[in-house]
Design a protein around this motif. Structure first.
Motif, short mmCIF file in Angstrom:
data_model
loop_
_atom_site.label_atom_id
_atom_site.label_comp_id
_atom_site.label_asym_id
_atom_site.label_seq_id
_atom_site.Cartn_x
_atom_site.Cartn_y
_atom_site.Cartn_z
N LEU A 47 -89.77 41.46 126.15
CA LEU A 47 -88.36 41.24 126.05
C LEU A 47 -88.42 42.90 126.80
N VAL A 48 -88.91 43.57 125.81
CA VAL A 48 -88.50 44.61 125.96
C VAL A 48 -89.23 45.39 127.24
N ALA A 49 -91.02 45.25 127.33
CA ALA A 49 -91.81 45.27 128.81
C ALA A 49 -91.18 44.69 129.48
N LEU A 50 -90.47 43.88 129.40
CA LEU A 50 -89.70 43.20 130.50
C LEU A 50 -89.23 44.29 131.04
N GLY A 51 -88.50 44.74 130.35
CA GLY A 51 -87.02 45.66 130.48
C GLY A 51 -88.24 46.98 130.96
N VAL A 52 -88.58 47.50 130.47
CA VAL A 52 -89.75 48.21 130.89
C VAL A 52 -90.02 48.41 132.56
N ALA A 53 -90.86 47.19 132.59
CA ALA A 53 -91.33 47.30 133.97
C ALA A 53 -89.98 47.05 135.02
N THR A 54 -89.09 46.71 134.94
CA THR A 54 -87.80 46.06 135.41
C THR A 54 -87.50 48.16 136.17
N LEU A 55 -87.38 48.67 135.56
CA LEU A 55 -86.73 49.89 135.15
C LEU A 55 -87.52 50.68 135.54
N LEU A 56 -89.04 50.17 136.02
CA LEU A 56 -89.78 51.36 136.23
C LEU A 56 -90.41 51.28 137.55
N GLN A 57 -89.88 49.56 138.04
CA GLN A 57 -90.16 48.96 139.39
C GLN A 57 -91.89 49.15 139.12
N GLY A 107 -102.25 56.17 136.37
CA GLY A 107 -102.41 56.63 135.51
C GLY A 107 -100.95 56.62 134.77
N ALA A 108 -100.60 58.65 134.65
CA ALA A 108 -99.26 58.75 134.42
C ALA A 108 -97.66 57.54 134.90
N LEU A 109 -97.51 56.32 135.17
CA LEU A 109 -96.86 55.68 135.13
C LEU A 109 -97.28 54.89 134.03
N VAL A 110 -98.08 54.39 133.94
CA VAL A 110 -98.71 53.22 133.68
C VAL A 110 -98.26 53.91 131.91
N LEU A 111 -98.47 55.45 131.48
CA LEU A 111 -98.70 56.06 130.19
C LEU A 111 -97.19 55.68 130.34
N LEU A 112 -96.65 56.23 130.98
CA LEU A 112 -94.86 56.60 130.68
C LEU A 112 -94.35 54.87 130.22
N ALA A 113 -94.80 53.87 131.07
CA ALA A 113 -94.78 52.96 130.63
C ALA A 113 -95.01 52.30 129.06
N VAL A 114 -96.08 52.61 128.79
CA VAL A 114 -97.19 52.27 127.45
C VAL A 114 -96.00 53.43 126.32
N ILE A 115 -95.58 54.51 126.62
CA ILE A 115 -95.09 54.99 125.50
C ILE A 115 -93.36 54.61 124.94
N LEU A 116 -92.55 54.69 126.53
CA LEU A 116 -91.52 53.44 125.98
C LEU A 116 -91.44 52.05 125.68
N HIS A 117 -92.84 51.31 125.97
CA HIS A 117 -93.04 50.48 125.00
C HIS A 117 -93.59 50.56 124.10
#
Length: 317
Positions: free
Chosen positions: A74-84, A213-223
């Protein structure tokens, strides 16, 4: 030592895949084999007493496994939605969230002075449930971004995860003395296997590394960070002691990113496997930092009192 140098080796593998993609592409077809070897090594480290904890202390194990398969997807879904995130990256991040706990969580738990036996039990049970829960959760959450074949995915998880783990466990039972001799090298086997998986994944998505790369890193850090935080408070709200809650925190935040990368590359694309590759690097770095924090605060009065209360409660039972 293997855990200490793990992040450096993963970064080296990622750099090699980025700058010399031909090296990674030459081994890409062997990624499922690498994962099978990693899981076989995990099975060799398990014993029957590891599962006895499920009978003796079912509640904390259940809480950890439920949090694993509830919080992270659920956190992954939320982060993916937040960061589009793009459909491929979103599906890949969600697949990381749907994976079982990572084996490195057991070592991080040990370094953090948390409950290592509980961590091993949580990882083992979540891994055994992966053939059922990972495809179903991926179909439910990631299926909105990309089409998913849940049946074949479940079968692949059985072949790459369940069978090797059970084979390792049986071999440990039958030849325990021989296996005990090779146990010290098993962490290095895992490190080598994950490094090769990352090498193959990055080599297949080198252009996307530059672009996103930067966007993926941000998504992973948040997740990863939200997994640690929510995992801890999930257990605390359910009245678990601090030590068990810290174990749940580590277990929830650290995923079997090797499995996620393999499945993403097989069922989506190398780009979709990029979040799992980045997660492999980051969660070991963040896990080491979290372990240092937990270790420094493990002797605080509050934690000591919680641990004392728990032990007294167990003695009364």
């Amino acid at each position: 030592m293997a855990v200490t140098v793990f992040p450096a080796l993963i970064l080296a593998a990622a750099a090699l895949g980025f700058f010399v993609p031909a090296a990674g592409q030459s081994i890409a077809s062997y990624v499922p084999v690498f994962l099978g070897v990693i899981m076989f090594g995990m099975g060799l480290t398990l014993t029957i007493p590891d599962f006895a904890l499920v009978v003796r202390r079912p509640l904390p194990v259940l809480i950890g496994v439920v949090a694993q398969y509830l919080v992270m997807p659920l956190v992954a879904l939320g982060v993916a939605t937040l960061l589009q995130l793009s459909p491929e990256l979103a599906a890949g991040l969600i697949l990381v969230g749907c994976a079982p706990g990572g084996t490195s969580s057991n070592v991080i738990t040990y370094l953090a002075k948390a409950d290592t036996a509980l961590s091993v039990a949580m990882t083992s049970i979540s891994t055994l449930l992966a053939p059922l829960l990972t495809p179903l959760l991926a179909l439910w959450l990631a299926g909105a971004y990309l089409p998913i074949e849940a049946g074949p995915m479940a079968l692949d998880i059985v072949k790459m995860v369940l069978i090797p783990v059970i084979a390792g466990l049986v071999l440990r039972l039958l030849f325990s003395r021989i296996v005990d001799v090779i146990l010290p090298i098993l962490p290095w086997v895992s490190v080598a296997g994950i490094s090769l998986v990352v090498l193959a994944v990055v080599s297949g998505s080198a252009e996307k590394v530059v672009e996103a790369g930067a966007l993926v890193l941000l998504a992973v850090i948040l997740h990863n960070g939200l997994g640690y935080l929510i995992g801890y408070w999930f257990a605390r709200v359910l009245r678990q002691p601090v030590r068990a809650s810290r174990t749940t925190s580590i277990e929830v935040g650290m995923q079997n990113s090797g499995l996620a990368a393999t499945l993403a590359a097989a069922y989506f694309s190398p780009v979709a496997a990029l979040p799992a590759a980045v997660f492999s690097i980051w969660h070991n770095l963040s896990g080491a930092m979290l372990a240092a924090f937990y270790r420094r605060t493990a002797a605080t009065p509050a934690v000591e009192q919680s641990t004392t209360d728990t032990r007294a409660h167990e003695q009364r039972i």
